[in-house]
Design a protein around this motif. Structure first.
Motif, PDB file in Angstrom:
ATOM      1  N   ALA A   1       0.830  -1.071   0.194  1.00  0.00           N
ATOM      2  CA  ALA A   1      -0.121  -0.084  -0.100  1.00  0.00           C
ATOM      3  C   ALA A   1       0.812   1.388   0.034  1.00  0.00           C
ATOM      4  N   LEU A   2       1.831   0.982   0.793  1.00  0.00           N
ATOM      5  CA  LEU A   2       2.842   2.526   0.629  1.00  0.00           C
ATOM      6  C   LEU A   2       4.029   2.265  -0.349  1.00  0.00           C
ATOM      7  N   ILE A   3       3.967   1.303  -1.234  1.00  0.00           N
ATOM      8  CA  ILE A   3       4.787   1.068  -2.354  1.00  0.00           C
ATOM      9  C   ILE A   3       6.337   1.296  -1.749  1.00  0.00           C
ATOM     10  N   ASP A   4       6.396   0.451  -0.737  1.00  0.00           N
ATOM     11  CA  ASP A   4       7.621   0.447   0.258  1.00  0.00           C
ATOM     12  C   ASP A   4       8.443  -0.742  -0.158  1.00  0.00           C
ATOM     13  N   THR A   5       9.108  -1.167  -1.209  1.00  0.00           N
ATOM     14  CA  THR A   5       9.466  -2.431  -1.553  1.00  0.00           C
ATOM     15  C   THR A   5      10.759  -3.190  -0.675  1.00  0.00           C
ATOM     16  N   PRO A   6      11.572  -2.259  -0.174  1.00  0.00           N
ATOM     17  CA  PRO A   6      12.369  -2.977   0.578  1.00  0.00           C
ATOM     18  C   PRO A   6      12.130  -3.991   1.714  1.00  0.00           C
ATOM     19  N   PRO A   7      10.809  -3.638   2.574  1.00  0.00           N
ATOM     20  CA  PRO A   7      10.379  -4.783   3.332  1.00  0.00           C
ATOM     21  C   PRO A   7       9.768  -5.906   2.553  1.00  0.00           C
ATOM     22  N   MET A   8       9.151  -5.653   1.427  1.00  0.00           N
ATOM     23  CA  MET A   8       8.499  -6.691   0.935  1.00  0.00           C
ATOM     24  C   MET A   8       9.464  -7.584   0.245  1.00  0.00           C
ATOM     25  N   PHE A   9      10.895  -6.998  -0.234  1.00  0.00           N
ATOM     26  CA  PHE A   9      11.628  -8.015  -0.724  1.00  0.00           C
ATOM     27  C   PHE A   9      12.300  -8.806   0.712  1.00  0.00           C
ATOM     28  N   ALA A  10      12.329  -8.149   1.770  1.00  0.00           N
ATOM     29  CA  ALA A  10      12.742  -8.601   3.272  1.00  0.00           C
ATOM     30  C   ALA A  10      11.841  -9.652   3.418  1.00  0.00           C
ATOM     31  N   GLY A  11      10.602  -9.408   3.194  1.00  0.00           N
ATOM     32  CA  GLY A  11       9.584 -10.580   3.778  1.00  0.00           C
ATOM     33  C   GLY A  11       9.702 -11.750   2.779  1.00  0.00           C
ATOM     34  N   LEU A  12       9.937 -11.488   1.537  1.00  0.00           N
ATOM     35  CA  LEU A  12       9.985 -12.729   0.735  1.00  0.00           C
ATOM     36  C   LEU A  12      11.108 -13.670   1.019  1.00  0.00           C
TER      37      LEU A  12
END
Ligand SMILES: Nc1ncnc2c1ncn2[C@@H]1O[C@H](COP(=O)(O)OP(=O)(O)O)[C@@H](O)[C@H]1O
Ligand SMILES: [Mg+2]
Lengths: 280, 254
Positions: free
Chosen positions: A239-250
């Motif tokens: 929702a925040l277009i905050d990709t680093p934590p998304m990659f971190a999550g993956l």
């Protein structure tokens, strides 16, 4: 049963005492190329990001991902400890229940043809329902939280255990049955002395499939509705277009899956030592 | 010879139905008496029903006719039979010693009390020191010897042996023959021994029953009056040669 387990365990224990340092050294020796590859991959990734000036909201740099994971100032916002413990709880609950339920159902349907004819159609019917489609119902029944997500994990993860265990229990060489039947073995003796140990390798391959599916189930559950968990961070950051934590999550999800898979493999080695002989 | 047979077989018949519905008449009319303490061998062309006969006696295959009388007063057919199968049939997940002890567990005899006996039997079949090995660490011949120890562990009165030494090399086979005779003599067992070795059958037995090709009957039951205890050189005697010829004759191989 106890005897079978004791026989299996007593032989497993010796394996535990292979010197650990030797294993680690051998591991490095065997896998150093993969390690180098991995480091090379990260370098290449970083170089490409810088070289082509790729925006962080499309693909973050490995450094940004690293920072989202480990830099206390950045990582604190994501409460990784809390998220991981939530997701891990869902996966673990899902897995334990899947394993238990799966093996139990397999034993039941292998035990008698009457039980099989009752349980099997139900099972096939349930398995043909797209499990994800039931998630909204779980929300109504159980609300937000660990339980509905663990349930989704169970729903998609227990079936492979049932199928593999059933296959293993029935994949007994007929001659092996003769071997105990001429001594007038009871049904339970045949089960405990022959069928169940014979099924162990099959059970473990089912459990391994099931670990992967449990991870998928838990994350999907968190996508649909949750206020914590690694899947929640993925949705929240999206929702925040905050990709680093998304990659971190993956990366965390992959690590969880891998860890669980590894754990099962260790158990497999301990419980099925006779297979090691073949592989060696 | 005692006059009540341990097992008396009359008119035994077995017809298999294959998956395609074809009928295979394996045993047509088998008649055979086996007396207590006797060593009886069965020879016959492959596929004639030797294994089937043993399995019927062990209660693993249902007969389709005839009768089998068992002298239940002198032995208990549910507990006092030892079967050595054509294949070793060891359980992969059990160490050698635990494989040998399997019948003990099935018959619910105290395991601890039989441990020493299991070790003795392994020594007897030349596998001392292999107690803790897994079956797939052993050669085929060694596996079959484990299976012989296993068939003896519960001290059965009747031994049913289905080509037990077929997979062994000639030397081991001869050693096993001598050991078997020793066990048979000392433990007073009754043995029904299936083999494709005519010399082996004559060397071991009191009587050799020759089966015909399928549908099979007992063509001859030849008494072997060679003196006991037998040593390997009995096989070079003229008497032995004559007996061999008789067996070949009845197998119509001359
Ligand atoms: N379960 C079975 N179903 C169908 N046919 C069988 C079965 N078992 C044995 N037979 C047939 O019966 C015959 C005798 O088999 P078997 O007793 O194994 O012979 P032998 O041990 O003398 O070589 C063979 O022709 C075999 O194909
Ligand atoms: Mg046979």
């Amino acid at each position: 049963m106890i005897r079978t387990l004791r026989i299996i365990f007593s032989s497993s224990i010796s394996y535990l005492f292979v010197p650990v340092r030797m294993k680690a050294a051998a591991f490095l020796k065997r896998h150093y190329l993969k390690l180098l590859q991995f480091i090379g991959f990260l370098l290449l990734w970083q170089i490409i990001i810088v070289l082509f000036n790729i925006k962080e909201y499309i693909i973050p740099s490995p450094l940004a991902v690293f920072s989202a994971l480990f830099n206390p100032e950045v990582a604190a916002a994501y409460l990784w400890g809390k998220q991981i413990s939530a997701t891990l709880t869902e996966i673990a609950c899902g897995f334990v229940v899947s394993a238990f339920l799966g093996i139990l159902i397999a034993v039941i349907i292998s035990w008698s043809s009457l039980l099989r004819s009752i349980v099997m159609p139900l099972l096939v019917f349930f398995n043909s329902i797209p499990k994800i489609a039931m998630a909204p119902l779980f929300l109504i029944w159980f609300g937000y939280g660990i339980i509905p997500n663990a349930l989704i994990a169970i729903l998609i993860a227990f079936f492979p255990v049932v199928i593999n265990t059933t296959t293993g229990l029935n994949a007994v060489d007929r001659d092996l049955l003769d071997l105990v039947n001429y001594l007038h073995a009871k049904r339970w003796q045949v089960f405990i002395k022959i069928q169940f140990p014979n099924a162990l390798p099959y059970i473990f391959s089912g459990l391994k499939i099931s670990t992967t599916l449990c991870v998928v189930g838990a994350i999907i559950g968190e996508f649909i509705a949750s206020d914590k968990g690694v899947g929640f961070i993925l949705m929240d950051s999206q929702a925040l277009i905050d990709t680093p934590p998304m990659f971190a999550g993956l990366i965390i999800i992959a690590a969880l899956g891998l860890g669980l898979f590894g754990l099962i493999s260790i158990f497999e080695r301990l419980l099925i030592p006779w297979q090691r002989v073949e592989l060696a | 010879m005692p006059n009540t047979p341990l097992i008396s077989i009359r008119g035994l018949k077995k017809i298999f139905t294959t998956l395609t519905g074809e009928k295979i008449e394996a045993l047509e009319n088998i008649a055979l008496d086996i007396y207590p303490g006797e060593f009886v061998s069965i020879v016959g062309p492959s596929g004639c029903g030797k294994t089937t006969l043993l399995k019927i006696l062990a209660g693993l295959v249902q007969k389709d006719g005839g009768e089998i009388k068992v002298d239940k007063e002198s032995f208990d057919p549910t507990r006092e039979v030892g079967f050595v199968f054509q294949k070793p049939l060891l359980l992969d997940w059990r160490k050698v010693i635990d494989n040998v002890l399997l019948p003990i567990e099935i018959l619910k005899i105290n395991r601890a009390s039989m441990f020493g006996r299991a070790q003795e039997l392994l020594e007897l079949v030349g596998l001392k020191g292999f107690e803790k090995a897994y079956p797939n660490e052993l050669s085929g011949g060694m596996q079959q010897r484990v299976s012989i120890a296993r068939a003896l562990i519960h001290d059965p009165k009747l031994m049913l042996m289905d080509e037990p030494f077929g997979a062994l090399d000639a030397l081991t086979r001869e050693r096993m023959n001598l050991e078997l005779l020793r066990i048979w003599r000392e433990a007073k067992k009754t043995v029904l021994f299936v083999t494709h070795g005519i010399a082996e059958a004559i060397f071991l037995s009191d009587r050799v029953a020759v089966l015909s090709a399928r549908p099979s009957t007992v063509v001859t039951a030849l008494d072997i009056h060679l003196s006991r205890p037998r040593t390997l050189n009995v096989r070079t005697s003229p008497e032995f040669g004559k007996l061999s010829m008789k067996v070949y004759d009845s197998l119509e191989m001359v």
